[in-house]
Write a protein that holds these residues in place. Structure first.
Motif, short mmCIF file in Angstrom:
data_model
loop_
_atom_site.label_atom_id
_atom_site.label_comp_id
_atom_site.label_asym_id
_atom_site.label_seq_id
_atom_site.Cartn_x
_atom_site.Cartn_y
_atom_site.Cartn_z
N LEU A 182 0.82 -1.21 0.00
CA LEU A 182 0.00 0.00 0.00
C LEU A 182 0.86 1.26 0.00
O LEU A 182 0.54 2.24 -0.68
N ALA A 183 1.94 1.24 0.75
CA ALA A 183 2.83 2.42 0.80
C ALA A 183 3.42 2.70 -0.57
O ALA A 183 3.49 3.86 -1.00
N ALA A 184 3.85 1.66 -1.28
CA ALA A 184 4.43 1.85 -2.62
C ALA A 184 3.37 2.35 -3.60
O ALA A 184 3.63 3.26 -4.39
N ALA A 185 2.18 1.74 -3.56
CA ALA A 185 1.11 2.16 -4.47
C ALA A 185 0.69 3.60 -4.17
O ALA A 185 0.48 4.40 -5.09
N HIS A 186 0.59 3.95 -2.90
CA HIS A 186 0.19 5.31 -2.53
C HIS A 186 1.26 6.34 -2.93
O HIS A 186 0.93 7.39 -3.50
N ALA A 187 2.50 6.03 -2.65
CA ALA A 187 3.58 6.98 -2.96
C ALA A 187 3.69 7.24 -4.46
O ALA A 187 4.11 8.33 -4.87
N HIS A 188 3.30 6.27 -5.26
CA HIS A 188 3.43 6.39 -6.72
C HIS A 188 2.06 6.31 -7.40
O HIS A 188 1.96 5.88 -8.55
N ARG A 189 1.04 6.78 -6.70
CA ARG A 189 -0.34 6.69 -7.19
C ARG A 189 -0.58 7.45 -8.48
O ARG A 189 -1.49 7.13 -9.22
N ASP A 190 0.23 8.46 -8.77
CA ASP A 190 0.04 9.25 -9.98
C ASP A 190 0.82 8.70 -11.18
O ASP A 190 0.67 9.21 -12.29
N HIS A 191 1.62 7.67 -10.97
CA HIS A 191 2.36 7.07 -12.09
C HIS A 191 1.36 6.33 -12.98
O HIS A 191 0.47 5.63 -12.47
N PRO A 192 1.49 6.44 -14.29
CA PRO A 192 0.54 5.77 -15.19
C PRO A 192 0.46 4.25 -14.97
O PRO A 192 -0.63 3.67 -15.07
N ASP A 193 1.58 3.60 -14.67
CA ASP A 193 1.54 2.16 -14.43
C ASP A 193 0.74 1.83 -13.17
O ASP A 193 0.01 0.84 -13.14
N THR A 194 0.90 2.63 -12.12
CA THR A 194 0.14 2.39 -10.89
C THR A 194 -1.34 2.58 -11.14
O THR A 194 -2.17 1.77 -10.70
N ARG A 195 -1.70 3.65 -11.84
CA ARG A 195 -3.11 3.88 -12.13
C ARG A 195 -3.70 2.73 -12.96
O ARG A 195 -4.80 2.24 -12.66
N ALA A 196 -2.97 2.27 -13.96
CA ALA A 196 -3.44 1.17 -14.79
C ALA A 196 -3.57 -0.12 -13.98
O ALA A 196 -4.54 -0.87 -14.12
N TYR A 197 -2.61 -0.38 -13.12
CA TYR A 197 -2.62 -1.57 -12.28
C TYR A 197 -3.82 -1.57 -11.34
O TYR A 197 -4.54 -2.56 -11.23
N LEU A 198 -4.06 -0.45 -10.69
CA LEU A 198 -5.18 -0.35 -9.76
C LEU A 198 -6.51 -0.46 -10.49
O LEU A 198 -7.49 -0.98 -9.94
N ALA A 199 -6.56 -0.02 -11.72
CA ALA A 199 -7.79 -0.11 -12.51
C ALA A 199 -8.10 -1.55 -12.91
O ALA A 199 -9.24 -1.86 -13.28
N GLU A 200 -7.10 -2.45 -12.83
CA GLU A 200 -7.31 -3.85 -13.20
C GLU A 200 -8.19 -4.59 -12.20
O GLU A 200 -8.67 -5.68 -12.50
N GLY A 201 -8.36 -4.03 -11.00
CA GLY A 201 -9.21 -4.67 -10.00
C GLY A 201 -8.79 -6.09 -9.71
O GLY A 201 -7.66 -6.34 -9.30
N GLY A 202 -9.68 -7.03 -9.94
CA GLY A 202 -9.43 -8.44 -9.62
C GLY A 202 -8.36 -9.10 -10.46
O GLY A 202 -7.98 -10.24 -10.19
N ALA A 203 -7.82 -8.42 -11.46
CA ALA A 203 -6.78 -9.00 -12.30
C ALA A 203 -5.38 -8.56 -11.87
O ALA A 203 -4.41 -8.88 -12.55
N MET A 204 -5.28 -7.85 -10.75
CA MET A 204 -3.96 -7.39 -10.29
C MET A 204 -3.08 -8.60 -9.96
O MET A 204 -3.55 -9.61 -9.46
N ARG A 205 -1.76 -8.46 -10.24
CA ARG A 205 -0.80 -9.52 -9.97
C ARG A 205 0.21 -9.03 -8.93
O ARG A 205 0.78 -7.95 -9.08
N ILE A 206 0.45 -9.87 -7.93
CA ILE A 206 1.47 -9.59 -6.92
C ILE A 206 2.35 -10.84 -6.83
O ILE A 206 1.83 -11.96 -6.78
#
Length: 124
Positions: free
Chosen positions: A40-64
């Motif tokens: 969460l800290a990494a996603a929040h700190a880089h929330r405006d990066h296009p890759d982060t926005r695209a990743y979060l938009a994937e919803g249930g398809a996110m990969r970790i």
């Protein structure tokens, strides 16, 4: 030509393996919490990066992918290496102990970061 999935966005999380073994023997829930904090800290700190926005938009398809660092020294060395390489990440430090417990990168295309993490095993 890239292999299938190489362009897929993935968030890598690296937990200290020594936390789950004696003498530390952290409970599983505490380890999961560390990974969640770092991710969460990494996603929040880089929330405006296009890759982060695209990743979060994937919803249930996110990969970790969850990897293991042997101990705190290995985790801190990885954080420094990523910093030198200019790869966005968050190093989670548990307080009040000031112990680095986990690291997470912001979401990246797999091919961009996997070479820098290849030496780390999957967390088991």
């Amino acid at each position: 030509m890239a292999a299938p999935g190489e362009a897929a966005l993935v968030q890598y999380v690296v937990l200290r393996g020594d936390l789950r073994r004696a003498p530390l023997s952290w409970p599983l829930g505490a380890l999961v919490a560390q990974g969640c904090h770092a991710a969460l800290a990494a996603a929040h700190a880089h929330r405006d990066h296009p890759d982060t926005r695209a990743y979060l938009a994937e919803g249930g398809a996110m990969r970790i992918v969850v990897l293991e660092a042997a101990d705190e020294a290995v985790l801190r060395a990885l954080a420094e290496r990523l910093r030198r390489l200019g790869l966005d990440h968050a190093l989670w430090t548990e307080q009040p102990e000031a112990a680095a417990t986990c690291l997470a990168l912001r979401p990246y295309p797999r091919r961009e970061v996997r070479p820098h993490l290849r030496a780390l095993p999957l967390l088991r």
